[in-house]
Every structure is written in C-alpha cells, then in structure tokens.
Design a protein around this motif. Structure first.
Motif, PDB file in Angstrom:
ATOM      1  N   VAL A 196      -7.379   0.404   0.423  1.00 43.14           N
ATOM      2  CA  VAL A 196      -5.926   0.285   0.325  1.00 43.14           C
ATOM      3  C   VAL A 196      -5.547   0.602  -1.120  1.00 43.14           C
ATOM      4  O   VAL A 196      -5.973  -0.079  -2.045  1.00 43.14           O
ATOM      5  N   LEU A 197      -4.760   1.662  -1.289  1.00 48.82           N
ATOM      6  CA  LEU A 197      -4.388   2.139  -2.630  1.00 48.82           C
ATOM      7  C   LEU A 197      -2.951   1.763  -2.977  1.00 48.82           C
ATOM      8  O   LEU A 197      -2.079   1.733  -2.106  1.00 48.82           O
ATOM      9  N   GLY A 198      -2.721   1.499  -4.264  1.00 50.81           N
ATOM     10  CA  GLY A 198      -1.402   1.108  -4.763  1.00 50.81           C
ATOM     11  C   GLY A 198      -0.456   2.282  -4.921  1.00 50.81           C
ATOM     12  O   GLY A 198      -0.735   3.400  -4.481  1.00 50.81           O
ATOM     13  N   GLU A 199       0.661   2.016  -5.570  1.00 49.00           N
ATOM     14  CA  GLU A 199       1.748   2.995  -5.712  1.00 49.00           C
ATOM     15  C   GLU A 199       1.329   4.303  -6.365  1.00 49.00           C
ATOM     16  O   GLU A 199       1.841   5.356  -6.019  1.00 49.00           O
ATOM     17  N   ASP A 200       0.419   4.241  -7.332  1.00 52.50           N
ATOM     18  CA  ASP A 200       0.005   5.475  -8.007  1.00 52.50           C
ATOM     19  C   ASP A 200      -0.984   6.292  -7.172  1.00 52.50           C
ATOM     20  O   ASP A 200      -1.319   7.421  -7.522  1.00 52.50           O
ATOM     21  N   GLY A 201      -1.441   5.731  -6.059  1.00 53.52           N
ATOM     22  CA  GLY A 201      -2.380   6.443  -5.195  1.00 53.52           C
ATOM     23  C   GLY A 201      -3.809   6.438  -5.698  1.00 53.52           C
ATOM     24  O   GLY A 201      -4.675   7.067  -5.107  1.00 53.52           O
ATOM     25  N   LYS A 202      -4.055   5.734  -6.806  1.00 52.66           N
ATOM     26  CA  LYS A 202      -5.397   5.691  -7.388  1.00 52.66           C
ATOM     27  C   LYS A 202      -5.932   4.269  -7.543  1.00 52.66           C
ATOM     28  O   LYS A 202      -7.128   4.047  -7.480  1.00 52.66           O
ATOM     29  N   THR A 203      -5.046   3.324  -7.760  1.00 50.73           N
ATOM     30  CA  THR A 203      -5.447   1.938  -7.971  1.00 50.73           C
ATOM     31  C   THR A 203      -5.815   1.289  -6.640  1.00 50.73           C
ATOM     32  O   THR A 203      -5.023   1.280  -5.699  1.00 50.73           O
ATOM     33  N   ALA A 247       0.831  -1.200   0.000  1.00 46.47           N
ATOM     34  CA  ALA A 247       0.000   0.000   0.000  1.00 46.47           C
ATOM     35  C   ALA A 247       0.870   1.256   0.000  1.00 46.47           C
ATOM     36  O   ALA A 247       1.828   1.367   0.758  1.00 46.47           O
ATOM     37  N   ALA A 248       0.523   2.184  -0.865  1.00 47.21           N
ATOM     38  CA  ALA A 248       1.167   3.496  -0.850  1.00 47.21           C
ATOM     39  C   ALA A 248       0.336   4.442   0.015  1.00 47.21           C
ATOM     40  O   ALA A 248       0.862   5.383   0.606  1.00 47.21           O
TER      41      ALA A 248
END
Length: 111
Positions: free
Chosen positions: A77-84, A52-53
């Motif tokens: 819980v968002l991924g590295e791009d903050g959107k996924t 999670a980012a």
C-alpha cells in the motif's frame, strides 16, 4: 531365439523410457485471471487501504495437488507520492477450478 532377445530388449528400453518420462515433473500453469481476481478481492476485503494512492499486488501462482491453484500474494500500500510504503501484507490463497476460495490467510508485515 534372436527374436525373443530383441523383443525383451525393446520391452526393457520402453519401460526405462516410460520410467524416465514419469519422473520428470509436470509443467505448472498460471492460474486463470478470474481466479487471481477472486483471491485479490479477498485480500481487498481484509486489508486496510485507507490513505492509499496506489496498491500493488505481486501474485505468484502454482498448481494445487487436487484441482485449482495456490497463490502467494504480496500487497504493498503506497502513499500519496506513490513511493512511500504505508503498509505491506502477505497472504496465501487456495482456490478451486470454480473460483471458490478454499483457504485464505493474510498477515500484515511489521513496519
């Protein structure tokens, strides 16, 4: 005789007004920050935040019938791009006025 009628009328009006005031639901208050933090920490103890980012908690509180508050917490819980969106959780927490968790459940939403 006239005073008795006036007294009876005023009494009935007073009872009616008290009954109306009793029927109006009370205003809810938001849970204190410490209670919200305790329930969010409970979520963190049960959820998987790997990779999670960013983690976002959407908390909705309401008063309990006894003492304390009930909370519905939606966790994203968002991924590295903050959107996924990697994972989503829905949880419920009941907490008393001493910030002790009385009831807690969590489930991961289907992907």
């Amino acid at each position: 005789m006239m005073n008795r009628k006036i007294a009876l009328s005023l009494t009935l009006i007073g009872l009616f007004a008290a009954n109306v005031a009793y029927a109006i639901p009370g205003f809810t208050t938001d849970a204190p920050k410490s209670s919200v933090e305790t329930c969010v920490a409970e979520v963190a103890g049960h959820a998987n935040f790997n990779d999670a980012a960013k983690v976002v908690h959407n908390v909705v509180t309401q008063d309990r019938r006894g003492s304390g508050h009930k909370m519905s917490i939606k966790t994203i819980v968002l991924g590295e791009d903050g959107k996924t969106v990697i994972r989503e959780y829905a949880s419920n927490c009941a907490i008393n006025t001493q910030d002790e968790v009385q009831r807690f459940n969590i489930r991961q939403k289907a992907e």
